[in-house]
Design a protein around this motif. Sequence first.
Motif, mmCIF file in Angstrom:
data_model
loop_
_atom_site.group_PDB
_atom_site.id
_atom_site.type_symbol
_atom_site.label_atom_id
_atom_site.label_comp_id
_atom_site.label_asym_id
_atom_site.label_seq_id
_atom_site.Cartn_x
_atom_site.Cartn_y
_atom_site.Cartn_z
ATOM 1 N N LYS A 142 25.581 9.654 57.631
ATOM 2 C CA LYS A 142 25.740 10.961 58.290
ATOM 3 C C LYS A 142 24.431 11.407 58.953
ATOM 4 C CE LYS A 142 29.736 12.474 55.766
ATOM 5 N NZ LYS A 142 29.906 11.611 54.619
ATOM 6 N N ASP A 210 31.675 15.617 65.386
ATOM 7 C CA ASP A 210 31.010 16.693 64.640
ATOM 8 C C ASP A 210 31.538 16.768 63.215
ATOM 9 O OD1 ASP A 210 29.488 17.392 66.771
ATOM 10 O OD2 ASP A 210 30.922 18.881 67.528
ATOM 11 N N LYS A 211 32.856 16.558 63.091
ATOM 12 C CA LYS A 211 33.444 16.512 61.742
ATOM 13 C C LYS A 211 34.620 15.540 61.750
ATOM 14 C CE LYS A 211 36.439 20.655 61.846
ATOM 15 N NZ LYS A 211 37.737 20.074 61.734
ATOM 16 N N ASP A 215 41.367 16.106 57.118
ATOM 17 C CA ASP A 215 40.828 16.815 55.968
ATOM 18 C C ASP A 215 41.205 16.019 54.714
ATOM 19 O OD1 ASP A 215 39.570 18.809 54.694
ATOM 20 O OD2 ASP A 215 41.201 20.280 54.857
#
Length: 281
Positions: A142, A210-211, A215
């Motif tokens: 990351k 970005d992400k 989820d």
Amino acid sequence: MKKLSDIGTIKDILNRHGFTFSKALGQNFLINPSVCPRMAELSGATQGVGVIEIGPGIGVLTNELCALADKVVAVELDRRLLPVLEETLAEYDNVKVINADVLELDLQKLIKEEFAGMEVVVCANLPYYITSPVIMKLLEDKLPISAVTVMVQKEAARRICAPVGSRESGAVTVSVNYYAKPELLFDVSAGSFMPAPKVDSAVMRLNILDKPPVDTDEKKFFAVVKAAFSQRRKVISNSLSSGLGIGKSEVLTILESAGVPANARAETLSLQSFADIANNL
Ligand code: SAM
């Protein structure tokens, strides 16, 4: 200095330094003059940007990156190449060569120390024997980087850049797509290298997200992906059962809750389906 991709120049440099290629270190140096400028340009190396290069070799790509970016840090494992790089990068004062194994290096620390306040990209003609571990390290750590532009074996690039859910996709496709949007840029023939490898190569760019697009619990997600693809020919219920070490009836319940047919194959599943399975574990 004469163009570094010129085969005569390369031979002269290597002869003067008494350098012999190491197959074990994946040393195939670029001799096609059109590849490095194109790759450097497409990597996002430009004013205000810092670049990490992995395996500079004699510095053919490094030269192009230094001309475009604010700063380049090149990580080279083979210490025999250090005096060569000192010579070939002499005209640039925005480059630092670090003698290290990229897989052992703390890249978070390196970025903090060398590129404070800069956008950072990675650009490299990767040694093929460590393609996947290097790519996964760059993604899993990351790092505060925006893109990874790498040359890898053509087949590996095709697999990584295949759409998730397509027949060409694999565990690496799903894993990379969790962190980035892969983009196939161009092919490079085996004859573009000295010595020529057995297979062609391709350049791809991983545009870091970005992400993550889903989820999920990351640990469970990657355990499911690994298990699902561990036995490609098996249907998902069987590969998950043996790969995760859980009973078949429990797996069937999980798949039903996730809305995934028990007889589906891993390569047909979307990123969301892998996340749904992980979230029902
Ligand atoms: N960039 C040069 C070019 O395009 O001509 C050389 C590329 S060559 C395919 C791969 C380079 O990676 C070699 O210089 C090799 O010594 C270096 N290398 C191999 N393993 C490495 C490692 N674990 N960490 C850093 N560099 C490594």
